[in-house]
Enzyme design. Structure first.
Site, PDB file in Angstrom:
ATOM      1  N   ASP A   1      24.625 -36.415 -27.481  1.00 30.77           N
ATOM      2  CA  ASP A   1      23.246 -36.121 -27.079  1.00 30.77           C
ATOM      3  C   ASP A   1      22.893 -37.159 -26.028  1.00 30.77           C
ATOM      4  OD1 ASP A   1      23.175 -34.117 -28.917  1.00 30.77           O
ATOM      5  OD2 ASP A   1      22.058 -35.250 -30.427  1.00 30.77           O
TER       6      ASP A   1
ATOM      7  N   GLU B   1      19.151 -26.685 -26.115  1.00 28.71           N
ATOM      8  CA  GLU B   1      19.141 -28.155 -26.204  1.00 28.71           C
ATOM      9  C   GLU B   1      19.636 -28.712 -24.871  1.00 28.71           C
ATOM     10  OE1 GLU B   1      21.335 -29.665 -29.554  1.00 28.71           O
ATOM     11  OE2 GLU B   1      19.900 -28.841 -30.995  1.00 28.71           O
TER      12      GLU B   1
HETATM   13 ZN   LIG Z   1      23.407 -32.829 -30.521  1.00 27.09          ZN
END
Ligand SMILES: [Zn+2]
Length: 312
Positions: free
Chosen positions: A233, A279
Site C-alpha cells: 500500500d 484502491e
Molecule cells: Zn492493500
C-alpha cells in the site's frame, strides 16, 4: 447380329453398374454428412459463417451447443479475446440473467465472480511463485509465509516492521528511485501482513461496520494479498487512502508502475471482477512482463491468471 447384342448388353450392364455405384456413393455420403456437426448445426439454424467460427471447438462443446436451442450469442462469445471454451455454458447462463455486456460476462465468469464471493474456494497454487493468485476464491493457509522475506528500511515506510519478499522489495526500490528522480516520494504504508494480523484488520471493520462493508474493503484472513509479501500500500507525504489519487505520485504510478513489475490491483470500474472497492494505493508485484501486459490490455490480475495461467 449376335455380336451386336452382346456388345449392347455389356454397355447396359456397365451403365447399370455405374448408376448403382453412384447411388451407393451418394447414399453413403449423405448418411455421413448427416452425421457431421456441420449438418446438425445447420439443421438447428446456424449459418455457414457461424459454423465456421465454431469449427475450432472441441466435440463435447459442439455437443453442448446441439443440446440447446439456437443462440445467436454463442459466436459472439467465441470471438471474445479471453474466451475459455469450458466456460461457454456459464457465459450463456450468466448473460441471460444479468445486464453485463459480453466482454464483461467473459471476464466475470473466467474469474468465477459469477459465484458468491468466498464460495467454492481453493488453496492458492504456490508453485506459481510471484504469479500466485490470492483473491476471494483462492486462499493461503494460516501458516503460509514466504521464506524469502526482507525487512523494509524505515526510510521507505511508515511504521515499524514492514516486510516484503526480496524480489518485491528490490522492484520497489527501483521504482522508488525512479520516482525520486522526478521529485516524487513513494512511501510504503502497509506491506506483509500475517494471517493473524489480517484477521484483526478484517474483524475490526466487521465489528464496527458490518460484514458487507468489511468484505468490500478488506480481505478475510487467508484471502489477503498482503500475506503473500508481494503487495504494497503506497502513500506519499500528506496523502490518505481517500486522497492518494489526487497526488502526482499516483499519476506517476499509473503511468510507470508496470515498468517495475507492479500493477494497480483493484482498479476503478473493475469492482465486479476483483470483489473490492477501488484502491488507488494497493499495488501488487507480478514481474515486468506480466505487469506490462496487464497495463497495456487494461485487465485485472484475476483475469490474466484465469486466461494465461490457470487455463493452461
Ligand atoms: Zn492493500
Amino acid at each position: 447380329m449376335k455380336r451386336r447384342v452382346k456388345k449392347s448388353s455389356i454397355l447396359v450392364l456397365i451403365f447399370v453398374i455405374v448408376v448403382v455405384t453412384c447411388l451407393i456413393w451418394y447414399t453413403i455420403n449423405t448418411l455421413n454428412y448427416h452425421k457431421t456437426y456441420q449438418y446438425k448445426l445447420r439443421k438447428i439454424g446456424y449459418s455457414k459463417e457461424e459454423i465456421e467460427i465454431m469449427d475450432e471447438l472441441k466435440d463435447n462443446t459442439k455437443d453442448y451447443i446441439l443440446s440447446i436451442d439456437y443462440n445467436k450469442d454463442i459466436t459472439l462469445f467465441i470471438k471474445e479475446k479471453y474466451f475459455i471454451e469450458t466456460n461457454l455454458k456459464d457465459y450463456l447462463e450468466y448473460y441471460k440473467e444479468n445486464d453485463y455486456d459480453i466482454t464483461n460476462v467473459v471476464s466475470i465468469v473466467n474469474v468465477k465472480a459469477n459465484k458468491e464471493w468466498y464460495s467454492d474456494t481453493k488453496k492458492t497454487d504456490l508453485s506459481k511463485g510471484h504469479l500466485m493468485l490470492t483473491n476471494k476464491f483462492n486462499y493461503l493457509d494460516n501458516s503460509y509465509n514466504s521464506d524469502n522475506m526482507v525487512s523494509v528500511s524505515k526510510q521507505y515506510s511508515y511504521g515499524e516492521n514492514q516486510m516484503l519478499t526480496k524480489e518485491t522489495f528490490n522492484a520497489f526500490l527501483n521504482m522508488f528511485n525512479a520516482a525520486k528522480k522526478e521529485g516524487l516520494t513513494l512511501i510504503i504504508n502497509s506491506s506483509y501482513r500475517s494471517y493473524e494480523e489480517q484477521d484483526e484488520v478484517y474483524n475490526d471493520y466487521k465489528s464496527s461496520r458490518g460484514e458487507e462493508y468489511a468484505d468490500k474493503i478488506a480481505a478475510r484472513a487467508g484471502f489477503s494479498e498482503h500475506q503473500t509479501g508481494m503487495a504494497v500500500d503506497i502513500q506519499t507525504y500528506g496523502s490518505t487512502g481517500a486522497t492518494f489519487e489526487e497526488f502526482d505520485e499516483f499519476k506517476w504510478l499509473s503511468e510507470n508502475a508496470y515498468k517495475y513489475g507492479f500493477i494497480l490491483r483493484y482498479p476503478k470500474g473493475k469492482e465486479h471482477i476483483t470483489g473490492y472497492e477501488y484502491e488507488s494505493w494497493h499495488y501488487r508485484y507480478v514481474g515486468v512482463e506480466v505487469a506490462e501486459y496487464i497495463h497495456n490490455n487494461n485487465i485485472t490480475f484475476d483475469e490474466y491468471y484465469a486466461y494465461f495461467i490457470e487455463k493452461n
